[in-house]
Design a protein around this motif. Structure first.
Motif, mmCIF file in Angstrom:
data_model
loop_
_atom_site.group_PDB
_atom_site.id
_atom_site.type_symbol
_atom_site.label_atom_id
_atom_site.label_comp_id
_atom_site.label_asym_id
_atom_site.label_seq_id
_atom_site.Cartn_x
_atom_site.Cartn_y
_atom_site.Cartn_z
ATOM 1 N N THR A 118 14.329 -18.756 -7.092
ATOM 2 C CA THR A 118 13.983 -17.765 -6.325
ATOM 3 C C THR A 118 15.056 -17.343 -5.311
ATOM 4 N N VAL A 119 15.418 -15.985 -4.821
ATOM 5 C CA VAL A 119 16.403 -15.967 -4.032
ATOM 6 C C VAL A 119 15.749 -16.920 -2.565
ATOM 7 N N ILE A 120 16.659 -17.430 -1.908
ATOM 8 C CA ILE A 120 16.668 -18.299 -0.216
ATOM 9 C C ILE A 120 17.527 -17.462 0.751
ATOM 10 N N GLY A 121 17.602 -16.161 0.372
ATOM 11 C CA GLY A 121 18.520 -16.041 1.401
ATOM 12 C C GLY A 121 19.001 -14.426 1.454
ATOM 13 N N GLU A 122 18.817 -14.082 2.557
ATOM 14 C CA GLU A 122 19.152 -12.722 2.555
ATOM 15 C C GLU A 122 20.212 -12.295 1.775
ATOM 16 N N LEU A 123 20.474 -11.140 1.496
ATOM 17 C CA LEU A 123 21.737 -10.551 1.366
ATOM 18 C C LEU A 123 22.340 -10.405 2.468
ATOM 19 N N ALA B 273 25.103 -29.873 3.023
ATOM 20 C CA ALA B 273 23.254 -30.244 2.624
ATOM 21 C C ALA B 273 23.574 -31.051 2.045
ATOM 22 N N ALA B 274 21.846 -31.633 1.937
ATOM 23 C CA ALA B 274 21.966 -32.365 1.048
ATOM 24 C C ALA B 274 22.285 -32.360 -0.313
ATOM 25 N N ASP B 275 21.670 -30.730 -0.782
ATOM 26 C CA ASP B 275 21.250 -30.435 -1.491
ATOM 27 C C ASP B 275 22.649 -29.699 -2.739
ATOM 28 N N HIS B 276 22.192 -28.638 -3.287
ATOM 29 C CA HIS B 276 23.545 -27.765 -3.889
ATOM 30 C C HIS B 276 22.751 -25.969 -3.792
ATOM 31 N N THR B 277 23.898 -25.045 -3.063
ATOM 32 C CA THR B 277 23.604 -23.936 -3.239
ATOM 33 C C THR B 277 24.177 -23.286 -4.225
ATOM 34 N N VAL B 278 23.342 -21.802 -5.162
ATOM 35 C CA VAL B 278 23.805 -20.684 -6.462
ATOM 36 C C VAL B 278 24.267 -20.027 -5.092
ATOM 37 N N PHE B 279 25.239 -18.708 -5.630
ATOM 38 C CA PHE B 279 25.560 -17.810 -4.690
ATOM 39 C C PHE B 279 25.699 -16.731 -6.223
ATOM 40 N N VAL B 280 25.116 -15.724 -5.868
ATOM 41 C CA VAL B 280 25.119 -14.919 -7.248
ATOM 42 C C VAL B 280 25.783 -13.485 -6.443
ATOM 43 N N HIS B 281 26.783 -12.787 -7.318
ATOM 44 C CA HIS B 281 27.669 -11.941 -7.034
ATOM 45 C C HIS B 281 27.529 -11.146 -7.556
ATOM 46 N N VAL B 282 26.833 -9.945 -6.592
ATOM 47 C CA VAL B 282 26.933 -8.361 -7.174
ATOM 48 C C VAL B 282 27.486 -7.790 -6.655
ATOM 49 N N LYS B 283 27.525 -6.873 -7.155
ATOM 50 C CA LYS B 283 28.257 -5.506 -6.410
ATOM 51 C C LYS B 283 26.526 -4.999 -5.760
ATOM 52 N N GLN B 284 27.312 -4.207 -4.510
ATOM 53 C CA GLN B 284 26.111 -3.868 -3.259
ATOM 54 C C GLN B 284 24.709 -3.232 -3.741
#
Length: 91
Positions: free
Chosen positions: A81-86, A54-65
């Motif tokens: 905003t969240v841009i992807g699915e769980l 990707a030409a940019d960066h992605t942040v993943f937030v890890h949480v319990k289900q």
């Protein structure tokens, strides 16, 4: 003190662990414990395995289900905003 700028298309990842997530009373969540309390920043990649460039960066937030709604709650706190699915962890 900044050491300089990194200007490379090479994918890289960095993870930050936390002692726990803050309370989120407006969505019915108390303070979270240390399990599942971390974020991963992927520079120049769209996935944590660094396989999708990707030409940019992605942040993943890890949480319990059971606390999945904490991710969008956290994102709104910093104007994102969240841009992807769980995605469930494979382990």
């Amino acid at each position: 003190m900044p050491l300089g700028r990194w200007n490379s298309p090479t994918p890289v990842t960095s993870m930050w662990d936390f002692l726990g997530w803050p309370e989120a009373p407006d969505i019915g969540l108390g303070a979270g414990g240390p399990r599942g309390a971390y974020v991963t920043v992927c520079a120049n990649a769209r996935d944590v395995d660094l396989e999708e460039p990707a030409a940019d960066h992605t942040v993943f937030v890890h949480v319990k289900q059971a606390e999945a709604e904490r991710a969008p709650w956290l994102a709104t706190r910093i104007g994102l905003t969240v841009i992807g699915e769980l995605v469930m962890a494979p382990w």
